[in-house]
Scaffold this motif. Structure first.
Motif, PDB file in Angstrom:
ATOM      1  N   UNK A 122     -28.406  36.863   3.976  1.00 28.58           N
ATOM      2  CA  UNK A 122     -29.484  36.574   3.978  1.00 28.58           C
ATOM      3  C   UNK A 122     -29.674  35.316   5.013  1.00 28.58           C
ATOM      4  N   UNK A 123     -28.613  34.508   5.217  1.00 28.71           N
ATOM      5  CA  UNK A 123     -28.716  33.568   6.121  1.00 28.71           C
ATOM      6  C   UNK A 123     -28.738  34.232   7.437  1.00 28.71           C
ATOM      7  N   UNK A 124     -27.970  35.433   7.846  1.00 30.28           N
ATOM      8  CA  UNK A 124     -27.923  36.077   9.115  1.00 30.28           C
ATOM      9  C   UNK A 124     -29.255  36.483   9.206  1.00 30.28           C
ATOM     10  N   UNK A 125     -30.180  37.067   8.488  1.00 31.12           N
ATOM     11  CA  UNK A 125     -31.594  37.554   8.452  1.00 31.12           C
ATOM     12  C   UNK A 125     -32.515  36.422   9.145  1.00 31.12           C
TER      13      UNK A 125
ATOM     14  N   UNK B 203     -30.179  29.112  24.147  1.00 29.74           N
ATOM     15  CA  UNK B 203     -30.181  29.973  25.311  1.00 29.74           C
ATOM     16  C   UNK B 203     -29.134  31.046  24.882  1.00 29.74           C
ATOM     17  N   UNK B 204     -28.181  31.145  24.126  1.00 32.52           N
ATOM     18  CA  UNK B 204     -27.219  31.927  23.906  1.00 32.52           C
ATOM     19  C   UNK B 204     -27.840  33.296  23.315  1.00 32.52           C
ATOM     20  N   UNK B 205     -27.802  34.349  23.742  1.00 33.38           N
ATOM     21  CA  UNK B 205     -28.421  35.551  23.350  1.00 33.38           C
ATOM     22  C   UNK B 205     -27.238  36.834  22.878  1.00 33.38           C
ATOM     23  N   UNK B 206     -26.089  36.710  23.435  1.00 33.21           N
ATOM     24  CA  UNK B 206     -25.100  37.631  23.090  1.00 33.21           C
ATOM     25  C   UNK B 206     -23.784  37.066  22.932  1.00 33.21           C
ATOM     26  N   UNK B 207     -23.081  37.397  21.786  1.00 29.36           N
ATOM     27  CA  UNK B 207     -21.712  36.978  21.422  1.00 29.36           C
ATOM     28  C   UNK B 207     -20.831  37.887  21.229  1.00 29.36           C
TER      29      UNK B 207
ATOM     30  N   UNK C  29     -24.316  30.588  13.311  1.00 28.14           N
ATOM     31  CA  UNK C  29     -25.841  30.653  12.984  1.00 28.14           C
ATOM     32  C   UNK C  29     -26.696  29.693  13.517  1.00 28.14           C
ATOM     33  N   UNK C  30     -26.283  28.654  14.052  1.00 32.04           N
ATOM     34  CA  UNK C  30     -26.845  27.818  14.792  1.00 32.04           C
ATOM     35  C   UNK C  30     -27.646  28.176  15.934  1.00 32.04           C
TER      36      UNK C  30
ATOM     37  N   UNK D  49     -16.393  26.342  15.720  1.00 36.31           N
ATOM     38  CA  UNK D  49     -17.090  24.960  15.877  1.00 36.31           C
ATOM     39  C   UNK D  49     -17.074  24.343  17.322  1.00 36.31           C
ATOM     40  N   UNK D  50     -15.955  24.887  17.923  1.00 34.09           N
ATOM     41  CA  UNK D  50     -16.059  24.298  19.278  1.00 34.09           C
ATOM     42  C   UNK D  50     -17.246  25.234  20.316  1.00 34.09           C
ATOM     43  N   UNK D  51     -17.496  26.229  19.823  1.00 34.30           N
ATOM     44  CA  UNK D  51     -18.726  26.974  20.559  1.00 34.30           C
ATOM     45  C   UNK D  51     -19.838  25.970  20.102  1.00 34.30           C
ATOM     46  N   UNK D  52     -20.014  25.881  18.729  1.00 36.79           N
ATOM     47  CA  UNK D  52     -21.208  25.118  18.410  1.00 36.79           C
ATOM     48  C   UNK D  52     -21.460  23.630  18.775  1.00 36.79           C
ATOM     49  N   UNK D  53     -20.291  23.151  19.374  1.00 38.32           N
ATOM     50  CA  UNK D  53     -20.122  21.814  19.755  1.00 38.32           C
ATOM     51  C   UNK D  53     -20.698  21.765  21.375  1.00 38.32           C
ATOM     52  N   UNK D  54     -20.137  22.673  22.259  1.00 38.86           N
ATOM     53  CA  UNK D  54     -20.287  22.501  23.524  1.00 38.86           C
ATOM     54  C   UNK D  54     -21.349  23.506  24.121  1.00 38.86           C
ATOM     55  N   UNK D  55     -21.768  24.482  23.493  1.00 37.01           N
ATOM     56  CA  UNK D  55     -22.729  25.554  24.119  1.00 37.01           C
ATOM     57  C   UNK D  55     -23.925  25.135  23.721  1.00 37.01           C
ATOM     58  N   UNK D  56     -25.184  25.360  24.685  1.00 40.40           N
ATOM     59  CA  UNK D  56     -26.705  25.375  24.545  1.00 40.40           C
ATOM     60  C   UNK D  56     -26.837  26.343  23.416  1.00 40.40           C
TER      61      UNK D  56
END
Length: 615
Positions: A442-445, A387-391, A418-419, A377-384
């Motif tokens: 399904x949500x991942x795809x 742009x993020x392509x690899x986690x 997933x955001x 959740x912190x990642x979803x709050x603070x990162x763009x």
């Protein structure tokens, strides 16, 4: 050119001059000398004019140096030695390659006159003062060195007195290695790295990459850091390990006096950093790559200078745009550091337009699992999110002490990811592994249409317990249908459930017509399996171009059965697919058994589900 010039005392290739070229260090055996001398004679007699073109000779020598094994391979080293002894037109290019990289001062010292130095208990020391002739020898080949490392791998190393003597000799003569581009100086336990402050005389203004191990409690080491930008102002890649053997003083400066003065720095790797170090990194305008290890020192209060984590976050909140150019971020934690420490740090990278974010922790898996929802959740709050392509998230738990958890990690802990619609590589390496449901697949795809790599297995962990629940076999279908660019898939799914196989056989329209030809590797680890013929047929229908990998170094039954599916059955079924078509109108028997009528003309009769088959 006559052969006579190669004789003793006849000019450029006589025996005395070979020492000046520093060739004796590289010629390691009489056989090498014989090859070099015989090649020398033949080459001089048959030299073609085009082989005297400097650009061509440099290109050839460079290709030899870059060949497989580099200069660590005897064949490559001997070839350059032979070229160095051939003629003047070849010697310069060959010696440039031979001396491109050295490890420690030993190669330089051993090429000096033998009455100058000696080996004493694994250390090389000088026996007499340096003379002008000694320095002239050094000047002939030190400009050729581009990469220097003090790691000598068990060979004798230069005593601190050698560095002291050379520093005095070169005090007005510039850098000993004026063309050095990369320096790797690891902390040397043998002498508590008393030689580190003397590396100043080695470095020049062409240095681009610097790697250091520094005792943060040693005043001389910290003083060295503040002088480096003046000596080598063009550093772009910097790696440092700060070793804390005692509490640092309240007036600790560390990297804050160094990093801001390197205006071109783009990449930093830092271990054992403190609050001030991290804070000064946030203002570097061109920093694109940051790799930091979080240790106890980051959170350690020091008098009135740093009063704890709250002080850190307050200082960062006053920055308008921290880490303005950052694209790649890796945060790792030392042993015993909880995931919560990394979670707290994410907010200081707020607004960063990252392309890649990697996390590596080494903590108890059960503690990590409980903290994962808050972390994502912190990642979803603070990162763009655009742009993020690899986690990548890796838990390096070793599994010692009988660590064999029985519950897998649900993907629901990571739904915030997933955001990030631009993700094309997602790596979640845990044991027990992360599992997904059919709905989550399904949500991942849908959320990650550009996905190329999806890894949910920590294949380095060997467990005797197969945890549950597992991803269902049908979860592969949404991934095959929606992720049309996927190349690598690591997933822990259940290939032993007879009811699910029976359901798929009865409702073949669920996977009929789904063919994902982009998947190259399907890694299953020790996922349980039975009904191997059906599993092989199902996977070959859905992923016709993939290669199945079990855990090849496991001796357990699941590993052997997956190799059986991947290496034996699937090639046969693919071959059969060329001449036969799947018939969806013929009968299906109970328990997952399919009659020969289920495959028109196919030579396979799917084996029944039995307890022995799933062992």
């Amino acid at each position: 050119m006559s052969h006579k010039k190669c004789g003793a005392g006849s000019g450029w290739c006589d025996g005395d001059r070979l020492r000046d070229w520093a060739l004796p260090y590289f010629i390691s055996s009489p056989s090498t000398q014989q090859v070099s001398r015989s090649y020398l004679t033949q080459s001089i007699l048959n030299m073609h004019t085009c082989l005297q073109i400097p650009e061509l000779t440099s290109m050839i020598c460079h290709e030899i140096r870059m060949a497989s094994g580099g200069l660590h391979k005897a064949e490559n080293r001997d070839a350059l030695l032979a070229l160095a002894c051939t003629s003047r037109s070849w010697s310069s290019a060959a010696l440039d390659c031979l001396w491109y990289e050295i490890r420690g001062m030993e190669p330089l010292i051993r090429c000096m006159p033998q009455d100058l130095w000696k080996s004493d208990g694994g250390r090389l020391i000088f026996r007499r003062p340096l003379t002008d002739s000694d320095l002239r020898i050094l000047h002939k080949y030190t400009p050729r060195i581009r990469v220097f490392s003090n790691i000598s791998f068990g060979r004798p190393f230069a005593d601190v007195s050698v560095y002291q003597t050379l520093t005095v000799a070169f005090v007005h003569g510039g850098a000993l290695l004026p063309n050095l581009e990369m320096m790797d100086w690891a902390f040397h336990l043998c002498d508590n790295d008393a030689s580190l402050p003397f590396i100043r005389f080695l470095l020049g203004n062409r240095l681009r990459s610097l790697k250091l191990g520094v005792n943060a409690s040693h005043p001389e080491h910290l003083s060295l850091l503040s002088t480096l930008p003046t000596i080598s102002p063009h550093i772009s890649n910097f790696e440092i390990s700060l070793l804390h053997y005692s509490n640092p003083p309240d007036q600790y400066y560390g990297l804050s006096e160094t990093l801001p003065r390197w205006h071109g720095i783009t990449s930093i790797i830092a271990r054992g950093i403190m609050f001030e170090d991290l804070f000064c990194m946030a203002s570097i305008p061109n920093l694109t790559s940051l790799d930091i290890m979080i240790a106890e020192t980051l959170w350690r209060p020091r008098g009135t200078v740093f009063r704890g984590p709250a002080h850190l976050f307050h200082a960062f909140s006053n920055l308008q745009s921290p880490f303005p150019a950052l694209k790649e971020l890796m945060i790792s934690s030392g042993l015993g550091q909880p995931l919560s420490n990394i979670t707290r740090l994410i907010k200081i990278f707020r607004g960063a337009q990252l392309l890649e974010f990697r996390v590596d922790v080494t903590v108890d898996s059960s503690d990590t699992t409980e903290l994962l929802p808050e972390f994502s959740q912190e990642i979803g709050r603070h990162f763009d999110k655009k742009t993020l392509r690899a986690f990548s998230f890796s838990n390096g738990v070793t599994g010692g002490g009988g660590f064999n958890p029985t519950s897998t990690i649900p993907f629901s802990h990571f739904t915030s990811l997933l955001e990030f619609s631009s993700l094309d590589s997602v790596v979640l390496l845990f044991w027990p592994p992360v599992v997904i449901t059919e709905q989550e697949a399904v949500r991942i795809a849908t959320s990650w249409p550009n996905l190329r790599i999806l890894r949910f297995l920590n294949l380095s962990f060997h467990s005797t317990v197969i945890p549950s629940p597992k991803s269902p076999l049908c979860a592969l279908l949404p991934l095959a249908k929606g992720c049309l660019n996927i190349r690598i898939l690591e997933i822990f799914f259940d290939a032993s459930d007879p009811s699910e196989r029976s359901l798929l056989l009865e409702h073949r329209e669920k996977f009929r017509g789904i063919q994902n030809c982009s998947l190259e590797e399907l890694r299953v680890g020790v996922a349980p399996i039975s009904g191997k013929e059906f599993i092989a047929f199902f996977l070959s229908e859905v992923f016709p171009c993939t290669r199945i990998d079990g855990l090849s170094n496991m001796l357990s039954t699941p590993g052997r059965r997956w190799r059986y599916v991947g290496q034996v059955l699937m090639p046969l079924i693919r071959e059969a697919r060329r001449g036969y078509e799947w018939s969806g109108s013929q009968g299906v028997s109970n328990g997952g058994r399919v009659s020969n009528d289920g495959l028109q003309g196919r030579p396979f009769d799917f084996e029944s589900d039995s307890d022995s088959d799933s062992e």
